[in-house]
Scaffold this motif. Sequence first.
Motif, PDB file in Angstrom:
ATOM      1  N   TRP A 118      77.664 -40.741  33.136  1.00 25.95           N
ATOM      2  CA  TRP A 118      76.311 -40.653  32.607  1.00 25.95           C
ATOM      3  C   TRP A 118      75.347 -41.520  33.425  1.00 25.95           C
ATOM      4  CZ3 TRP A 118      72.969 -44.149  30.212  1.00 25.95           C
ATOM      5  CH2 TRP A 118      71.847 -43.572  29.614  1.00 25.95           C
ATOM      6  N   ILE A 119      75.789 -42.731  33.776  1.00 28.17           N
ATOM      7  CA  ILE A 119      74.960 -43.639  34.585  1.00 28.17           C
ATOM      8  C   ILE A 119      74.648 -42.999  35.931  1.00 28.17           C
ATOM      9  CG2 ILE A 119      74.991 -45.840  35.861  1.00 28.17           C
ATOM     10  CD1 ILE A 119      74.435 -46.228  32.901  1.00 28.17           C
ATOM     11  N   HIS A 120      75.658 -42.405  36.568  1.00 26.78           N
ATOM     12  CA  HIS A 120      75.429 -41.755  37.861  1.00 26.78           C
ATOM     13  C   HIS A 120      74.463 -40.580  37.721  1.00 26.78           C
ATOM     14  CE1 HIS A 120      77.855 -43.487  41.129  1.00 26.78           C
ATOM     15  NE2 HIS A 120      78.494 -44.057  40.126  1.00 26.78           N
ATOM     16  N   ARG A 121      74.594 -39.820  36.649  1.00 24.35           N
ATOM     17  CA  ARG A 121      73.690 -38.688  36.426  1.00 24.35           C
ATOM     18  C   ARG A 121      72.249 -39.185  36.219  1.00 24.35           C
ATOM     19  NH1 ARG A 121      76.780 -35.889  33.393  1.00 24.35           N
ATOM     20  NH2 ARG A 121      76.283 -36.940  31.440  1.00 24.35           N
ATOM     21  N   GLN A 122      72.090 -40.242  35.408  1.00 20.45           N
ATOM     22  CA  GLN A 122      70.762 -40.814  35.170  1.00 20.45           C
ATOM     23  C   GLN A 122      70.142 -41.306  36.482  1.00 20.45           C
ATOM     24  OE1 GLN A 122      70.123 -39.612  32.044  1.00 20.45           O
ATOM     25  NE2 GLN A 122      69.105 -41.524  31.595  1.00 20.45           N
ATOM     26  N   HIS A 123      70.946 -41.997  37.276  1.00 23.16           N
ATOM     27  CA  HIS A 123      70.475 -42.548  38.547  1.00 23.16           C
ATOM     28  C   HIS A 123      70.059 -41.419  39.502  1.00 23.16           C
ATOM     29  CE1 HIS A 123      70.060 -45.504  41.707  1.00 23.16           C
ATOM     30  NE2 HIS A 123      70.862 -44.805  42.483  1.00 23.16           N
ATOM     31  N   ALA A 124      70.877 -40.365  39.573  1.00 24.40           N
ATOM     32  CA  ALA A 124      70.580 -39.244  40.470  1.00 24.40           C
ATOM     33  C   ALA A 124      69.302 -38.518  40.061  1.00 24.40           C
ATOM     34  CB  ALA A 124      71.753 -38.269  40.490  1.00 24.40           C
ATOM     35  N   LEU A 125      69.039 -38.471  38.763  1.00 26.75           N
ATOM     36  CA  LEU A 125      67.833 -37.792  38.273  1.00 26.75           C
ATOM     37  C   LEU A 125      66.605 -38.694  38.282  1.00 26.75           C
ATOM     38  CD1 LEU A 125      69.408 -35.850  35.260  1.00 26.75           C
ATOM     39  CD2 LEU A 125      68.678 -34.910  37.479  1.00 26.75           C
ATOM     40  N   GLY A 126      66.791 -39.959  38.661  1.00 29.00           N
ATOM     41  CA  GLY A 126      65.682 -40.896  38.728  1.00 29.00           C
ATOM     42  C   GLY A 126      65.210 -41.367  37.362  1.00 29.00           C
ATOM     43  N   ARG A 127      66.054 -41.257  36.368  1.00 18.74           N
ATOM     44  CA  ARG A 127      65.702 -41.689  35.013  1.00 18.74           C
ATOM     45  C   ARG A 127      65.948 -43.188  34.876  1.00 18.74           C
ATOM     46  NH1 ARG A 127      68.660 -36.830  31.747  1.00 18.74           N
ATOM     47  NH2 ARG A 127      67.174 -35.194  32.287  1.00 18.74           N
ATOM     48  N   PRO A 128      65.304 -43.826  33.918  1.00 21.08           N
ATOM     49  CA  PRO A 128      65.514 -45.271  33.719  1.00 21.08           C
ATOM     50  C   PRO A 128      66.948 -45.559  33.275  1.00 21.08           C
ATOM     51  CG  PRO A 128      64.141 -44.367  31.964  1.00 21.08           C
ATOM     52  CD  PRO A 128      64.332 -43.276  32.971  1.00 21.08           C
ATOM     53  N   MET A 140      72.466 -42.754  25.429  1.00 19.48           N
ATOM     54  CA  MET A 140      73.455 -41.681  25.491  1.00 19.48           C
ATOM     55  C   MET A 140      73.431 -40.841  24.214  1.00 19.48           C
ATOM     56  SD  MET A 140      76.745 -43.421  27.339  1.00 19.48           S
ATOM     57  CE  MET A 140      77.748 -41.947  27.336  1.00 19.48           C
ATOM     58  N   ALA A 141      73.200 -41.501  23.079  1.00 13.51           N
ATOM     59  CA  ALA A 141      73.205 -40.794  21.802  1.00 13.51           C
ATOM     60  C   ALA A 141      72.104 -39.735  21.732  1.00 13.51           C
ATOM     61  CB  ALA A 141      73.048 -41.787  20.655  1.00 13.51           C
ATOM     62  N   TYR A 142      70.980 -39.984  22.432  1.00 10.38           N
ATOM     63  CA  TYR A 142      69.864 -39.050  22.392  1.00 10.38           C
ATOM     64  C   TYR A 142      69.748 -38.174  23.634  1.00 10.38           C
ATOM     65  CZ  TYR A 142      68.552 -41.573  18.250  1.00 10.38           C
ATOM     66  OH  TYR A 142      68.584 -42.130  16.997  1.00 10.38           O
ATOM     67  N   ASP A 143      70.745 -38.254  24.511  1.00 12.86           N
ATOM     68  CA  ASP A 143      70.734 -37.447  25.729  1.00 12.86           C
ATOM     69  C   ASP A 143      71.597 -36.206  25.519  1.00 12.86           C
ATOM     70  OD1 ASP A 143      70.795 -36.347  28.235  1.00 12.86           O
ATOM     71  OD2 ASP A 143      71.468 -38.156  29.256  1.00 12.86           O
ATOM     72  N   PRO A 144      71.011 -35.018  25.518  1.00  8.06           N
ATOM     73  CA  PRO A 144      71.799 -33.813  25.273  1.00  8.06           C
ATOM     74  C   PRO A 144      72.815 -33.522  26.378  1.00  8.06           C
ATOM     75  CG  PRO A 144      69.520 -33.254  25.762  1.00  8.06           C
ATOM     76  CD  PRO A 144      69.604 -34.745  25.698  1.00  8.06           C
ATOM     77  N   SER A 145      72.648 -34.109  27.555  1.00  7.68           N
ATOM     78  CA  SER A 145      73.591 -33.856  28.651  1.00  7.68           C
ATOM     79  C   SER A 145      74.740 -34.856  28.679  1.00  7.68           C
ATOM     80  CB  SER A 145      72.852 -33.907  29.992  1.00  7.68           C
ATOM     81  OG  SER A 145      72.414 -35.228  30.243  1.00  7.68           O
ATOM     82  N   ALA A 146      74.826 -35.733  27.673  1.00  6.60           N
ATOM     83  CA  ALA A 146      75.824 -36.801  27.694  1.00  6.60           C
ATOM     84  C   ALA A 146      77.201 -36.361  27.206  1.00  6.60           C
ATOM     85  CB  ALA A 146      75.340 -37.987  26.869  1.00  6.60           C
ATOM     86  N   GLY A 147      77.383 -35.095  26.862  1.00  8.84           N
ATOM     87  CA  GLY A 147      78.708 -34.621  26.484  1.00  8.84           C
ATOM     88  C   GLY A 147      79.075 -34.900  25.048  1.00  8.84           C
ATOM     89  N   ARG A 148      78.086 -34.837  24.162  1.00  8.83           N
ATOM     90  CA  ARG A 148      78.370 -35.101  22.756  1.00  8.83           C
ATOM     91  C   ARG A 148      79.098 -33.934  22.119  1.00  8.83           C
ATOM     92  NH1 ARG A 148      72.792 -36.421  20.400  1.00  8.83           N
ATOM     93  NH2 ARG A 148      72.202 -35.046  22.050  1.00  8.83           N
ATOM     94  N   ASP A 149      79.798 -34.219  21.052  1.00 11.45           N
ATOM     95  CA  ASP A 149      80.468 -33.212  20.248  1.00 11.45           C
ATOM     96  C   ASP A 149      79.393 -32.344  19.594  1.00 11.45           C
ATOM     97  OD1 ASP A 149      81.713 -31.808  18.155  1.00 11.45           O
ATOM     98  OD2 ASP A 149      83.280 -33.321  18.018  1.00 11.45           O
ATOM     99  N   ALA A 150      79.495 -31.032  19.751  1.00 12.25           N
ATOM    100  CA  ALA A 150      78.466 -30.136  19.233  1.00 12.25           C
ATOM    101  C   ALA A 150      78.376 -30.180  17.707  1.00 12.25           C
ATOM    102  CB  ALA A 150      78.757 -28.713  19.686  1.00 12.25           C
ATOM    103  N   THR A 152      79.372 -32.817  15.493  1.00 13.68           N
ATOM    104  CA  THR A 152      79.011 -34.091  14.869  1.00 13.68           C
ATOM    105  C   THR A 152      78.009 -34.900  15.668  1.00 13.68           C
ATOM    106  OG1 THR A 152      80.778 -35.279  15.978  1.00 13.68           O
ATOM    107  CG2 THR A 152      81.305 -34.288  13.846  1.00 13.68           C
ATOM    108  N   GLY A 153      77.816 -34.550  16.944  1.00 12.95           N
ATOM    109  CA  GLY A 153      76.908 -35.329  17.778  1.00 12.95           C
ATOM    110  C   GLY A 153      77.545 -36.603  18.295  1.00 12.95           C
ATOM    111  N   SER A 154      78.845 -36.756  18.098  1.00 16.21           N
ATOM    112  CA  SER A 154      79.529 -37.986  18.473  1.00 16.21           C
ATOM    113  C   SER A 154      80.195 -37.860  19.835  1.00 16.21           C
ATOM    114  CB  SER A 154      80.585 -38.332  17.425  1.00 16.21           C
ATOM    115  OG  SER A 154      81.405 -39.377  17.878  1.00 16.21           O
ATOM    116  N   HIS A 155      79.983 -38.867  20.696  1.00 20.56           N
ATOM    117  CA  HIS A 155      80.660 -38.912  21.993  1.00 20.56           C
ATOM    118  C   HIS A 155      82.146 -39.156  21.799  1.00 20.56           C
ATOM    119  CE1 HIS A 155      76.946 -39.208  24.252  1.00 20.56           C
ATOM    120  NE2 HIS A 155      76.528 -40.067  23.351  1.00 20.56           N
ATOM    121  N   PHE A 156      82.481 -39.983  20.843  1.00 22.16           N
ATOM    122  CA  PHE A 156      83.838 -40.434  20.705  1.00 22.16           C
ATOM    123  C   PHE A 156      84.743 -39.381  20.078  1.00 22.16           C
ATOM    124  CE2 PHE A 156      81.070 -44.170  20.645  1.00 22.16           C
ATOM    125  CZ  PHE A 156      81.414 -44.626  21.900  1.00 22.16           C
TER     126      PHE A 156
END
Length: 168
Positions: A118-128, A140-150, A152-156
């Motif tokens: 996620w950090i690499h993706r943010q950096h590549a896109l020039g995001r903070p 990460m919780a509010y980033d739809p590209s972070a791979g959340r569970d469809a 529950t919305g949970s990464h874990f």
Amino acid sequence: NPWQGAMAARAKKAFSNLMTSLLATHNWTLRQYRTQLVESMKGEEWKMMLPGVRNAAETLQYKDEVKVLGALTDEEVDDRTLVRGLRLMRVARQTDKPIPFVAGVLSRYDQMVSLHRWIHRQHALGRPLPTTMDEAHDMMAYDPSAGRDAQTGSHFKVWERRRRRRGL
């Protein structure tokens, strides 16, 4: 409170060091994870010798995690997918830790891999980029590209499903 301010500053510096490590590495392996874990405690070893601290839950967990990561072979450290089944049992037996504890250490590594990507993706896109771990979790919780569970919305939850599929 000056004590809390000092702790917050130390946590921010530790996260900054982690971010530097994550951005400097293209592929985050267990080797980098182990190095980062050990480096994060450099200069703090004397505190682990103090009465009341040496037997604190965090200190014991840190020591046990380092012990588990130290029990992995070079091949396993470079390819996390190899650590399952009989190899997982060998590591648990070698470290005198239950299999769920060893699987938990590997699960925390998997979460770190998720953060790394996620950090690499943010950096590549020039995001903070985040400046604290809490900020990273929130972002990460509010980033739809972070791979959340469809569902529950949970990464874990995603990592738990993957862990079960891998037999851990």
